[in-house]
Design an enzyme around this catalytic site. Structure first.
Site, PDB file in Angstrom:
ATOM      1  N   ASP A 222      47.843 -41.387 -67.502  1.00 12.88           N
ATOM      2  CA  ASP A 222      46.793 -40.377 -67.572  1.00 12.88           C
ATOM      3  C   ASP A 222      45.801 -40.708 -66.463  1.00 12.88           C
ATOM      4  O   ASP A 222      45.726 -41.845 -65.985  1.00 12.88           O
ATOM      5  CB  ASP A 222      46.121 -40.390 -68.949  1.00 12.88           C
ATOM      6  CG  ASP A 222      45.498 -39.046 -69.293  1.00 12.88           C
ATOM      7  OD1 ASP A 222      45.201 -38.275 -68.361  1.00 12.88           O
ATOM      8  OD2 ASP A 222      45.306 -38.762 -70.492  1.00 12.88           O
ATOM      9  N   TRP A 223      45.045 -39.715 -66.040  1.00 15.02           N
ATOM     10  CA  TRP A 223      44.214 -39.868 -64.838  1.00 15.02           C
ATOM     11  C   TRP A 223      43.154 -40.957 -65.044  1.00 15.02           C
ATOM     12  O   TRP A 223      42.305 -40.848 -65.916  1.00 15.02           O
ATOM     13  CB  TRP A 223      43.598 -38.526 -64.482  1.00 15.02           C
ATOM     14  CG  TRP A 223      44.386 -37.756 -63.469  1.00 15.02           C
ATOM     15  CD1 TRP A 223      43.879 -37.148 -62.355  1.00 15.02           C
ATOM     16  CD2 TRP A 223      45.806 -37.505 -63.426  1.00 15.02           C
ATOM     17  NE1 TRP A 223      44.899 -36.556 -61.631  1.00 15.02           N
ATOM     18  CE2 TRP A 223      46.089 -36.757 -62.261  1.00 15.02           C
ATOM     19  CE3 TRP A 223      46.876 -37.866 -64.243  1.00 15.02           C
ATOM     20  CZ2 TRP A 223      47.376 -36.359 -61.908  1.00 15.02           C
ATOM     21  CZ3 TRP A 223      48.166 -37.469 -63.902  1.00 15.02           C
ATOM     22  CH2 TRP A 223      48.402 -36.721 -62.745  1.00 15.02           C
TER      23      TRP A 223
END
Length: 790
Positions: A222-223
């Site tokens: 995930d970012w």
């Protein structure tokens, strides 16, 4: 087919490592000398945003994932996925960041609209259909968020403690099903599980996902979830996104040279990236992709919406409405004109258009007097200005101009017109407003940055909405608003200008909205107007729901109650008109204290861009409401088996084990307002007979009503007698059937081996004994029961 091993051998260590992290916010770098082009990723559970979010490149907006799951139809999910695969190709996207199969453990989860269900089998099967559809276009998917990201509170740091049995039987099950079906990607979650951050959780990402399940795709963080160099490299992560604050790059090269990370591990990650590149067509020599026939995006969005609507109450056959018998229809509620068609956060896209409930009913009831009243407005921010009196808005972004339907502008990533963020320091929204009525008008500025609002040449506001040091997450997930007033004369046009000043180089993330509210009654007066309108109508349709400040990525809900005075509005309108239909525009469960007071209640989730058209189809009987609940809806918050989300010392423990969702409700013995699987259609069904074996159930049923219809046959299995260590029963399979009036149909529902297994002693174990197999219309509406000994 290109020889990936040969390509790996040609790469330097620096080139290998470059392929394992973003070169920017959305893409991996190209290496032209081996025939590798840049691989582009995009958010997209309900639409494909692309590398920007600009209004000059709109995206088809499908209904929310909870809506797709509510249709209980794998083939429909595949068509939805196929449409988004088509959209991905149109926007140059190779890897779609979805679907989300985290479980709806507690209804307070703020992002549950983006998750499918509280049941792992339903979530997994809908995800399989969606993934299959997207990947038919040669576009990859990343099923997310592995694992335990079932709430938003402290999601970046919290450690989720899940027992091994619950982890395997409940939370990992939908991920395993997608991997088994051939998914090409998995996204790693922000949170930790059982003491280890997921971005470096080698036991789950390496041992279980890659080795045990045989996953040959990529694991993407995930970012900004990857926060360690060696830990993430050794913990099964393949790609760390984005470039911003990446722990890899030169740091990872140094770790390999220092012997902290074996180069063989780097080669495995590169192998997976190149394999994905072959699959999506950005590596020379890969298989050619033959896309399926093009789909009509508007038609698919309308079909999914109507098929997802759940009719939970329909007293005295109030629905469907007969247009010929109507002379006046009252449509009430702020969300009837400003429909909430998608959830907040990364699931947002800019649709090409939105059909509101009011517009949909006006178009469908052209010969009927359709009148509108606000009634109650739950929105904490004023909506973007548009509609009667407002001219189209011209947005000037640097040297680029574009026309907007509303006074709102937003993007993330690439700028409109391909502008360089360094070249944009000011944005201007300009329009003309001709008031329909004179008096004190309220204007509002929201977004982030420094603004100046001018109305008729007078500066009404000048300032910065967010304090210095606000993070990007603060800007995106915690917007602020400033309201001002101006006294205007009816019929006199005035220019309106909103100027936004942006620090040099920061124009890659922009949000600005000019809101407006005309003069009008106070809150008490708005409800009184709605009651008076409803009293004189043949039927009253009230649209209620949540707001972006209630259901969104980034925070969890504090209550299941509808915001504002919407509950009061429903009760008072229902008292004035016995034919009151309530449309609930929410992505996940809300409380409905008025449920027994109204004639009909229709749940429409976040219904996407065709919201109003689909609503008219269902209310008027053109389409049958096809949805069944993918989650349990409580009568009271305190009845929920699991409710609170309260990290203690950075930890949330899933003490209920496998008793999640309806499994927990069955154990508690408390009846919810509406059970898992509940929903009415416009016909009736008789379940005639059922035969079962260890591998399948065969059910025969007849449409006993006067209309053609669709039924979702739900199959539940449970031990006999009840075993307190196991749920009383669980969903084992489901199937959609259609039939004409008086037609009898037969459906076969497979019973896979996992139906009769539990996780114990570090493996799946078959539990022999007697089982009840139940063919049901809903969890609490069994129709046929058979005994099976395994």
């Amino acid at each position: 087919m290109t020889d990936v091993e040969h390509l790996i051998a040609r790469l330097t260590l620096e080139e290998k490592v470059s392929l394992l992290a973003g070169q920017d916010f959305w893409s991996l770098p190209a290496i032209e000398r081996i025939g590798l082009r840049s691989l582009v990723m995009s958010d997209g559970p309900i639409g494909v945003r692309g590398v920007g979010w600009a209004p000059d490149d709109p995206s088809i907006a499908l209904p929310s994932p909870t809506a797709l799951a509510a249709a209980w139809d794998v083939e429909l999910a595949e068509r939805a996925g196929q449409l988004l695969g088509q959209e991905s190709r149109r926007k140059g996207v190779h890897l779609l960041l979805g679907p989300t199969v985290n479980l709806q453990r507690t209804p307070l989860g703020g992002r549950h609209f983006e998750c499918y269900s509280e049941d792992p089998l339903l979530s997994g099967e809908i995800a399989v259909g969606f993934v299959r559809g997207v990947q038919r276009h040669g576009v990859g998917t990343t099923v997310k968020h592995l694992v335990g990201n079932d709430f938003e509170t402290d999601r970046m740091e919290v450690d989720v403690r899940i027992g091994e049995r619950a982890l395997r039987e409940i939370y990992l099950a939908p991920f395993e099903r997608v991997v088994e079906s051939g998914g090409w990607g998995v996204m790693s979650a922000y949170n930790g599980v059982n003491g280890h951050s997921m971005a470096q959780n080698g036991r789950i990402q390496d041992e279980i996902l890659k080795r045990e399940w045989g996953f040959d795709g990529v694991v993407v963080s995930d970012w900004r979830a990857a926060r360690s160099t060696t830990g993430a490299a050794l913990g099964g992560l393949d790609i760390a996104m984005p470039a911003l604050e990446s722990p890899w790059g030169e740091k990872l090269v140094s770790a390999v040279r220092a012997g902290e990370v074996p180069e063989e591990s780097i080669d495995d990650k590169v192998r997976r990236v190149l394999r994905l590149a072959q699959r999506v067509g950005v590596l020379d020599g890969g298989p050619a992709v033959t896309p399926p026939a093009e789909l009509d995006g508007d038609a698919i969005a309308r079909e999914v919406a109507a098929r997802s609507f759940v009719l939970v109450r329909n007293e005295n056959y109030t629905l469907p409405l007969e247009p010929a018998a109507l002379t006046k229809v009252a449509v009430i509620g702020a969300l009837a004109t400003d429909a909430r068609v998608l959830g907040g956060g990364s699931a947002q896209v800019s649709p090409p258009h939105v059909i509101s409930p009011l517009t949909g009913l006006e178009l469908a009831l052209s010969g009927v007097d359709v009148e509108y009243a606000v009634g109650a407005d739950p929105r904490p921010f004023l909506p973007a200005a548009h509609g009667p009196g407002w001219a189209p808005t011209t947005a000037t972004v640097g040297s680029h101009t574009l026309e907007l339907e509303t006074t709102a502008l937003r993007w993330i990533g690439s700028l409109p017109g391909g502008l360089d963020p360094a070249d944009v320091e000011e944005i201007r929204l300009e329009t003309t407003f001709t008031p329909l009525e004179g008096g004190e008008h309220t204007f509002a500025v929201s977004g982030f940055g420094t603004f100046e609002l001018l109305v008729n040449g007078t500066s009404l506001y000048e300032g910065t909405l967010h304090p210095p040091g606000a993070t990007r997450a603060d800007l995106l997930l915690s917007p602020r608003e400033q309201r001002v007033t101006a006294t205007l004369e009816a019929g006199v046009a005035v220019p309106v200008v909103l100027r936004q000043t942006i620090a040099r180089g920061l124009a890659h993330t922009v949000s600005s909205t000019l809101g407006h509210r005309p003069p009008g009654p106070d809150a008490d007066g708005l409800i009184a107007e709605a009651v008076e309108l409803a009293a004189g109508a043949d039927v009253a349709v009230i649209v209620v729901g949540t707001t972006e400040q209630v259901e969104s990525e980034g925070f969890d809900r504090t209550s299941l109650a509808l915001p504002g005075r919407q509950d009061e509005l429903v009760s008072r309108v229902a008292a004035a008109n016995p034919r009151t239909v309530v449309v609930v525009n929410a992505g996940s469960p809300v409380l409905m204290p008025w449920s027994d007071e109204v004639a009909a209640t229709l749940l429409t989730w976040f219904p996407g861009q065709e919201a109003g058209a689909a609503l008219a189809d269902v209310l008027l009987g053109t389409t049958e409401p096809g949805g069944r609940l993918p989650t349990t809806w409580p009568r009271r918050e305190e009845d929920c088996p699991v409710l609170a989300i309260e990290p203690r010392d950075g930890v949330v423990t899933y003490e209920e084990g496998v008793f999640v969702g309806y499994r927990g409700w069955l154990r508690s013995g408390v009846a919810p307002l509406y059970a898992f699987g509940h929903g009415h259609g416009y016909t009736t069904w008789q379940y005639d007979e059922m035969t079962v074996t260890e591998t399948e159930a065969v059910i025969t049923l007849t449409n006993t009503g006067a209309r053609s219809g669709r039924e979702v046959v739900q199959l539940y299995v449970g031990p006999s007698p009840v075993d307190p260590s196991r749920p009383e029963r669980w969903l084992a399979g489901f199937e959609n059937v259609e039939a004409l009036p008086s037609e009898t149909v037969t459906v076969r529902i497979p019973l896979p081996p996992r139906t009769f297994e539990i996780w114990e002693n570090d493996s799946w174990a078959r539990r022999p004994g007697d089982y009840r197999v139940i063919a049901a219309h809903a969890l609490d509406d069994p129709r046929l029961t058979a005994k099976l000994t395994v």
